[in-house]
Design an enzyme around this catalytic site. Structure first.
Site, PDB file in Angstrom:
ATOM      1  N   GLU A 198       0.926  -1.183   0.077  1.00 14.01           N
ATOM      2  CA  GLU A 198      -0.035  -0.162   0.072  1.00 14.01           C
ATOM      3  C   GLU A 198       0.822   1.229   0.015  1.00 14.01           C
ATOM      4  OE1 GLU A 198      -4.354  -1.290   2.041  1.00 14.01           O
ATOM      5  OE2 GLU A 198      -2.812  -0.471   3.395  1.00 14.01           O
ATOM      6  N   ASP A 226     -11.057  -9.856  10.065  1.00 17.52           N
ATOM      7  CA  ASP A 226     -11.835  -8.550  10.438  1.00 17.52           C
ATOM      8  C   ASP A 226     -13.001  -8.505   9.696  1.00 17.52           C
ATOM      9  OD1 ASP A 226      -9.653  -8.208   8.388  1.00 17.52           O
ATOM     10  OD2 ASP A 226     -10.216  -6.007   8.751  1.00 17.52           O
TER      11      ASP A 226
END
Length: 639
Positions: A449, A544
């Site tokens: 990222e 998550d």
């Protein structure tokens, strides 16, 4: 418990703007007038259009940190509330956890007061409750085993022994292995009846140990009779897994005799499907005390997982003590209203910190090693480095314009600069200390990222790119990571990274392991390029992610929903061509902590999906059975 002085209620309307809108109401419960204040909240649903708010003044945002002030002159009397709307959001809210995670007010004297927050309400649509996560299940063989073994040819008995113990003549290491698994059971189930004993008993069965060089190091074979149990094993890990299987069998038969049995005769022959059976834990977004990390490692061992991937740094905090740079765990961990790092992801008026001392690390690595779990540490570079740059501002190019780029999470200028010479001196010293602390052959360096456009406003980086004939962010990232790989090779370590390490030319494929997280096809592409791959796609293995589309189901949603059934049924090998399957080294669960503000949320999101991934990592595809898994999964230990 302190009484609540202020509470923030929030609702989301699907038609409140291009991505819907929030309505916030701050209630004054303090018994005193409130004026001249500012309101801060943290939320993963971020504001990207500051002008798109009504009855409030947008002041600033830093990633998930948002600060507003009321209209000029507004004073809330006791019992009154201030309501404002925000519609310039970067995405739609999909779950009750997509609103404010924490809040506080800053008073006119500069002090900060906590504000209680409620889960996000849904307006204008039905707020559906979560569906059941597991069916009742079905058992063809009544054995309480997680994960299910490769081969089971055993006959259930009508009763069970009270205990199992090492037979006379067992070696000191074999007796020690029994003690280790007994201690593991006591830690996970402190109120449970111990299935193992070191001492013989008339109501117990002896375990005869046989080292078998023909078995793989993690393989074992159990033979049951009414007189004794024979445990053959290839190496210490296989012996531990065999003993763990016995503990699970006996515990299930004792506690649920109407459902589970202990074998009276027959065999269990077992070995893992993959060599890399991992679980990742992000301790940067939320800090987990050492005791919690140790318990998670115990759970991994119970599920026969053998890799603990420890995500120790990110934008939000640097959690690993590095003696050469003490500010990493002073300035680089403390988040608060008046701290160098602003509150994020559930932090409020009180500063929040936490890090792992080198003594903590040694204890965690030692516990893991005793349970055949390898601790793979990660420091996430070059991106996700806000905390490191706050702790060591000299790592930045001082000529670079502030906020010249932003990460996908909204952090400005958050990547270590490959053109700053001190960057490499910093990393050399960090790696020197890490190789003394961690015995793993791997060090994970992140590599994910990095925002396209990073460093392009840095004069130092522009000069380096010109000198090296490099064009663009990702070619410069490749230049940086190749130097990092040389550092690790010089220290006898292999580089592990996220799949973006391959961008811009990547790094050498030899002794490099990449984790495919963005989607399953990425793993196949990496394998074609010659990389060894661990599959951990967000669509199935990110714990998550919400487990249903229902509004009241907690969790993230960027990768969709991952029901336990989907996570269990997902086949990581997927469409891997036969000639590339040798490049796939295993699978891994990832526990990202943005949404884990409580133990309850952690346990709801992680279990039973962690056990499902453990079975995918261990059990042959042909032996997987969702309904059998559903019947056994409720026995899982939790954090």
């Amino acid at each position: 418990m302190q009484p609540v002085s202020y509470r923030l209620e929030s609702a989301w309307q699907p038609d409140g703007g291009p991505n819907g809108g929030f309505t916030f109401s701050l209630f004054n419960l303090s018994g005193r007038p409130l004026g001249g204040f500012r309101l801060v909240y943290t939320s993963l649903t971020r504001v990207v259009d500051p002008a798109a708010c009504e009855n409030a003044v947008f002041l600033r945002r830093n990633a998930n940190f948002h600060e507003f002030s009321p209209p000029e002159g507004l004073t809330l009397q006791a019992g009154e509330n201030w309501t404002f709307t925000v519609s310039g959001l970067h995405r739609q809210a999909k779950h009750c956890t997509d609103g404010a995670k924490s809040a506080y007010v800053t008073l006119s004297d500069g002090s900060h007061v906590p504000v209680a927050v409620s889960d996000l309400r849904l307006e204008g649509a039905t707020s559906e409750p979560p569906p059941p996560r597991l069916p009742e299940g079905r058992l063809d063989l009544p054995f309480a085993l997680q994960p299910w073994p490769a081969e089971v040819d055993a006959v259930p008995g009508e009763d069970f022994p009270v205990l199992l113990y090492p037979a006379a003549g067992s070696s000191a290491k074999e007796i020690g292995a029994v003690s280790d698994v007994l201690a593991l059971f006591h830690r996970l189930f402190p109120a449970g009846h111990a299935p193992l004993s070191l001492a013989p008993s008339g109501q117990a069965l002896p375990i005869f140990f046989v080292r078998n060089g023909e078995l793989g190091g993690e393989a074992y074979r159990l033979a049951f009779s009414g007189r004794d149990i024979r445990l053959e094993y290839g190496a210490a890990a296989g012996r531990q897994y065999g003993l763990t299987t016995l503990a699970q069998l006996l515990d299930g038969a004792r506690n649920h005799p109407g459902k589970f049995r202990f074998p009276a005769s027959g065999t269990i022959s077992d070995r893992p499907r993959y060599g890399w059976r991992g679980c990742h834990l992000d301790v940067s977004r939320q800090f987990y005390p050492t005791a919690d990390v140790l318990r998670l490692i115990d759970i991994l061992a119970w599920f026969k997982l053998n890799i603990f991937h420890w995500h120790l740094s990110d934008d939000e905090a640097w959690r690993l003590e590095i003696k050469a740079y003490p500010t990493l765990t002073t300035l680089g961990v403390l988040r608060g209203p008046d701290e160098p790092l602003l509150p994020q992801l559930g932090n409020g008026a009180e500063p929040a910190g936490g890090f792992y001392s080198q003594e903590d690390v040694k204890a965690i690595v030692a516990r893991a090693a005793s349970l055949s779990v390898e601790v793979v540490p990660e420091i996430d570079i070059p991106g996700h480095s806000t905390a490191a740059l706050v702790a060591l501002p000299e790592l930045a190019d001082g000529q670079e314009a502030p906020e010249s780029y932003h990460s996908v999470q909204g952090y400005p200028n958050n990547a270590l600069n490959p053109a700053v010479p001190l960057t490499y001196e910093f990393l050399e010293k960090v790696f020197d200390e890490m190789v003394e602390l961690f015995t793993s052959r791997y060090i994970h360096i992140g590599g994910d990222e990095v925002a396209n456009g990073s460093w392009l406003a840095s004069p130092l980086a522009r000069r380096l790119m010109e000198e090296e004939g490099i064009s663009g962010t990702f070619a410069l990232q490749s230049y940086f990571l190749k130097k990092v790989k040389r550092m690790l090779t010089a220290r006898g370590r292999k580089l592990v990274g996220w799949n973006e390490v391959a961008h811009g030319g990547g790094v050498g494929t030899e002794d490099t392991l990449l984790m495919a997280w963005e989607n399953p096809k990425v793993g196949i592409e990496l394998a074609r390029e010659g990389y060894d791959v661990v599959m951990t796609p967000g669509q199935a293995y990110y714990l998550d992610m919400a487990q249903a589309e229902a509004w009241q189901e907690p969790g993230a949603s960027w990768a969709g929903t991952a029901t336990p059934a989907h996570t269990y049924g997902y086949e990581a090998e997927g469409e891997f061509p036969e000639e590339l399957k040798n490049r796939m080294k295993g699978v891994q669960a990832c526990i990202w902590s943005e949404h884990f503000l409580s133990r309850s949320y952690f346990n709801r999101l992680v279990f039973p999906r962690l056990a499902a991934i453990a079975e995918a990592a261990w059990t042959p595809k042909a032996e997987k059975d969702w309904l059998r898994f559903a019947a056994i999964a409720p026995l899982s230990p939790t954090l």
